[in-house]
Scaffold this motif. Structure first.
Motif, PDB file in Angstrom:
ATOM      1  N   ALA A  48       0.836  -1.200   0.000  1.00  0.00           N
ATOM      2  CA  ALA A  48       0.000   0.000   0.000  1.00  0.00           C
ATOM      3  C   ALA A  48       0.870   1.249   0.000  1.00  0.00           C
ATOM      4  O   ALA A  48       2.007   1.227   0.495  1.00  0.00           O
ATOM      5  N   PRO A  49       0.368   2.354  -0.538  1.00  0.00           N
ATOM      6  CA  PRO A  49       1.134   3.604  -0.519  1.00  0.00           C
ATOM      7  C   PRO A  49       1.613   3.940   0.891  1.00  0.00           C
ATOM      8  O   PRO A  49       0.839   3.906   1.850  1.00  0.00           O
ATOM      9  N   THR A  50       2.905   4.237   0.978  1.00  0.00           N
ATOM     10  CA  THR A  50       3.521   4.462   2.283  1.00  0.00           C
ATOM     11  C   THR A  50       4.697   5.414   2.134  1.00  0.00           C
ATOM     12  O   THR A  50       5.339   5.443   1.079  1.00  0.00           O
ATOM     13  N   PRO A  51       5.027   6.188   3.162  1.00  0.00           N
ATOM     14  CA  PRO A  51       6.265   6.964   3.126  1.00  0.00           C
ATOM     15  C   PRO A  51       7.448   6.061   3.471  1.00  0.00           C
ATOM     16  O   PRO A  51       7.421   5.362   4.480  1.00  0.00           O
ATOM     17  N   LEU A  52       8.470   6.037   2.627  1.00  0.00           N
ATOM     18  CA  LEU A  52       9.648   5.201   2.844  1.00  0.00           C
ATOM     19  C   LEU A  52      10.880   6.083   3.026  1.00  0.00           C
ATOM     20  O   LEU A  52      11.120   6.988   2.224  1.00  0.00           O
ATOM     21  N   VAL A  53      11.657   5.805   4.063  1.00  0.00           N
ATOM     22  CA  VAL A  53      12.981   6.403   4.200  1.00  0.00           C
ATOM     23  C   VAL A  53      13.961   5.486   3.498  1.00  0.00           C
ATOM     24  O   VAL A  53      14.077   4.302   3.837  1.00  0.00           O
ATOM     25  N   LEU A  54      14.647   5.996   2.493  1.00  0.00           N
ATOM     26  CA  LEU A  54      15.466   5.162   1.620  1.00  0.00           C
ATOM     27  C   LEU A  54      16.832   4.864   2.218  1.00  0.00           C
ATOM     28  O   LEU A  54      17.530   5.755   2.720  1.00  0.00           O
ATOM     29  N   ASP A  55      17.208   3.587   2.158  1.00  0.00           N
ATOM     30  CA  ASP A  55      18.566   3.154   2.449  1.00  0.00           C
ATOM     31  C   ASP A  55      18.826   1.887   1.647  1.00  0.00           C
ATOM     32  O   ASP A  55      17.981   1.462   0.847  1.00  0.00           O
ATOM     33  N   ALA A  56      19.972   1.257   1.856  1.00  0.00           N
ATOM     34  CA  ALA A  56      20.350   0.094   1.051  1.00  0.00           C
ATOM     35  C   ALA A  56      19.441  -1.102   1.284  1.00  0.00           C
ATOM     36  O   ALA A  56      19.398  -2.021   0.454  1.00  0.00           O
ATOM     37  N   ASP A  57      18.716  -1.120   2.396  1.00  0.00           N
ATOM     38  CA  ASP A  57      17.852  -2.259   2.714  1.00  0.00           C
ATOM     39  C   ASP A  57      16.391  -2.033   2.324  1.00  0.00           C
ATOM     40  O   ASP A  57      15.564  -2.931   2.498  1.00  0.00           O
ATOM     41  N   THR A  58      16.068  -0.845   1.829  1.00  0.00           N
ATOM     42  CA  THR A  58      14.683  -0.554   1.450  1.00  0.00           C
ATOM     43  C   THR A  58      14.199  -1.537   0.388  1.00  0.00           C
ATOM     44  O   THR A  58      14.894  -1.791  -0.600  1.00  0.00           O
ATOM     45  N   LEU A  59      13.025  -2.108   0.615  1.00  0.00           N
ATOM     46  CA  LEU A  59      12.399  -3.072  -0.298  1.00  0.00           C
ATOM     47  C   LEU A  59      13.260  -4.310  -0.509  1.00  0.00           C
ATOM     48  O   LEU A  59      13.135  -5.024  -1.508  1.00  0.00           O
ATOM     49  N   GLY A  60      14.132  -4.610   0.457  1.00  0.00           N
ATOM     50  CA  GLY A  60      15.031  -5.755   0.328  1.00  0.00           C
ATOM     51  C   GLY A  60      14.300  -7.073   0.183  1.00  0.00           C
ATOM     52  O   GLY A  60      14.701  -7.931  -0.608  1.00  0.00           O
ATOM     53  N   GLU A  61      13.224  -7.267   0.941  1.00  0.00           N
ATOM     54  CA  GLU A  61      12.480  -8.522   0.857  1.00  0.00           C
ATOM     55  C   GLU A  61      11.861  -8.695  -0.516  1.00  0.00           C
ATOM     56  O   GLU A  61      11.889  -9.786  -1.107  1.00  0.00           O
ATOM     57  N   GLN A  62      11.279  -7.627  -1.062  1.00  0.00           N
ATOM     58  CA  GLN A  62      10.662  -7.708  -2.390  1.00  0.00           C
ATOM     59  C   GLN A  62      11.713  -7.942  -3.475  1.00  0.00           C
ATOM     60  O   GLN A  62      11.491  -8.714  -4.410  1.00  0.00           O
ATOM     61  N   LEU A  63      12.867  -7.276  -3.333  1.00  0.00           N
ATOM     62  CA  LEU A  63      13.920  -7.435  -4.337  1.00  0.00           C
ATOM     63  C   LEU A  63      14.526  -8.837  -4.327  1.00  0.00           C
ATOM     64  O   LEU A  63      15.072  -9.290  -5.340  1.00  0.00           O
ATOM     65  N   ALA A  64      14.411  -9.527  -3.209  1.00  0.00           N
ATOM     66  CA  ALA A  64      14.946 -10.884  -3.131  1.00  0.00           C
ATOM     67  C   ALA A  64      14.109 -11.874  -3.933  1.00  0.00           C
ATOM     68  O   ALA A  64      14.610 -12.937  -4.323  1.00  0.00           O
ATOM     69  N   HIS A  65      12.860 -11.532  -4.202  1.00  0.00           N
ATOM     70  CA  HIS A  65      11.947 -12.489  -4.828  1.00  0.00           C
ATOM     71  C   HIS A  65      11.299 -11.992  -6.120  1.00  0.00           C
ATOM     72  O   HIS A  65      10.640 -12.764  -6.807  1.00  0.00           O
ATOM     73  N   HIS A  66      11.457 -10.713  -6.438  1.00  0.00           N
ATOM     74  CA  HIS A  66      10.777 -10.166  -7.604  1.00  0.00           C
ATOM     75  C   HIS A  66      11.705  -9.220  -8.375  1.00  0.00           C
ATOM     76  O   HIS A  66      12.673  -8.692  -7.826  1.00  0.00           O
ATOM     77  N   SER A  67      11.367  -9.004  -9.626  1.00  0.00           N
ATOM     78  CA  SER A  67      12.010  -7.959 -10.423  1.00  0.00           C
ATOM     79  C   SER A  67      11.175  -6.694 -10.308  1.00  0.00           C
ATOM     80  O   SER A  67       9.965  -6.724 -10.558  1.00  0.00           O
ATOM     81  N   LEU A  68      11.803  -5.588  -9.923  1.00  0.00           N
ATOM     82  CA  LEU A  68      11.095  -4.328  -9.704  1.00  0.00           C
ATOM     83  C   LEU A  68      11.435  -3.327 -10.797  1.00  0.00           C
ATOM     84  O   LEU A  68      12.593  -3.219 -11.215  1.00  0.00           O
ATOM     85  N   LEU A  69      10.423  -2.601 -11.244  1.00  0.00           N
ATOM     86  CA  LEU A  69      10.617  -1.420 -12.069  1.00  0.00           C
ATOM     87  C   LEU A  69      10.298  -0.207 -11.210  1.00  0.00           C
ATOM     88  O   LEU A  69       9.188  -0.086 -10.685  1.00  0.00           O
ATOM     89  N   CYS A  70      11.272   0.683 -11.052  1.00  0.00           N
ATOM     90  CA  CYS A  70      11.100   1.881 -10.224  1.00  0.00           C
ATOM     91  C   CYS A  70      11.077   3.114 -11.118  1.00  0.00           C
ATOM     92  O   CYS A  70      11.855   3.220 -12.074  1.00  0.00           O
ATOM     93  N   PHE A  71      10.209   4.066 -10.792  1.00  0.00           N
ATOM     94  CA  PHE A  71      10.031   5.250 -11.636  1.00  0.00           C
ATOM     95  C   PHE A  71       9.342   6.327 -10.820  1.00  0.00           C
ATOM     96  O   PHE A  71       8.908   6.099  -9.690  1.00  0.00           O
ATOM     97  N   GLY A  72       9.219   7.499 -11.408  1.00  0.00           N
ATOM     98  CA  GLY A  72       8.671   8.650 -10.693  1.00  0.00           C
ATOM     99  C   GLY A  72       9.789   9.569 -10.241  1.00  0.00           C
ATOM    100  O   GLY A  72      10.974   9.202 -10.250  1.00  0.00           O
ATOM    101  N   ASN A  73       9.427  10.776  -9.804  1.00  0.00           N
ATOM    102  CA  ASN A  73      10.455  11.774  -9.508  1.00  0.00           C
ATOM    103  C   ASN A  73      11.229  11.518  -8.222  1.00  0.00           C
ATOM    104  O   ASN A  73      12.139  12.268  -7.890  1.00  0.00           O
TER     105      ASN A  73
END
Length: 233
Positions: free
Chosen positions: A144-169
């Motif tokens: 769900a839409p959420t505020p994320l503080v970005l670091d090297a571990d952000t979305l780590g669980e999703q990146l371990a199992h899926h291919s992500l396309l990231c976009f937007g400003n």
């Protein structure tokens, strides 16, 4: 008989409006303006010009849709005020489409083999924070839409199992943190568009998922903070 959906996108510096036919979802016309802080003075002008250029009037509108947020507080308020004004004056329903959802929809529509990815729209929320979400190609919400503080571990669980396309400003801030990761790719130049809002609004219109014109408020995601000016005396 009213036959069009007017869509407004004001959540970003791009002020965008579009018209779609209710009958088949086809795009009638679209226009946008890329000027900072221009929404309040130009939104109604863009709507008037688009209607005139496509040979339509306000009386042809069956509904008004807007980008729901998150995004610019000021831009979202301007869009909400304009959409409510049109709905009140014309006695037509109000539709709201999530900004991140419409961004993901926009990209999924253009992607080859879209089922191979999770779509991660990111909007800049200043410093190292973004508003983000995850969607499948069919619009199913994975995060769900959420505020994320970005670091090297952000979305780590999703990146371990899926291919992500990231976009937007906001995506450019995330890119160096995951440089070289095999499961993430970045797309530049993807901005909120009233066309994508209108495409998703058509489904909401058919399902009669209307919002209260009297009580609707944009989805800011975070509280709006105001400050008191310092006493200069």
């Amino acid at each position: 008989m009213p036959s069009l959906i007017l869509s407004l996108e004001t959540s970003s510096p791009v002020c965008s409006v579009a018209l779609h036919r209710v009958a088949d979802g086809s795009l009638v016309g679209q226009t946008e303006l890329r000027l900072e802080k221009s929404h309040s003075s130009h939104l109604s002008v863009l709507v008037s010009q688009l209607l005139e250029n496509t040979g339509h009037t306000l009386q042809d509108l069956a509904a008004v849709a807007l980008s729901d947020g998150p995004g610019s507080y000021t831009g979202l308020r301007i869009g909400a005020a304009a959409a409510k004004g049109f709905c009140y004056a014309l006695d037509v329903p109000l539709l709201a489409v999530g900004t991140l959802q419409s961004l993901a929809h926009q990209v999924a529509q253009r992607t080859a083999h879209p089922e191979n990815y999770l779509y991660c729209p990111m909007l800049d929320a200043r410093r190292m924070e973004v508003y983000a979400a995850l969607y499948r190609h069919d619009g199913t919400e994975e995060l769900a839409p959420t505020p994320l503080v970005l670091d090297a571990d952000t979305l780590g669980e999703q990146l371990a199992h899926h291919s992500l396309l990231c976009f937007g400003n906001g995506a450019a801030k995330f890119r160096p943190l995951v440089a070289g990761h095999p499961h993430v790719a970045f797309l530049a130049g993807i901005e909120p568009s009233a066309i994508a809002v209108g495409e998703l609004a058509l489904g909401a219109y058919q399902r009669q998922e209307f919002r209260s014109v009297a009580y609707y408020e944009p989805f800011y995601l975070k509280e709006v903070y105001t400050t008191t000016p310092k006493n200069r005396t």
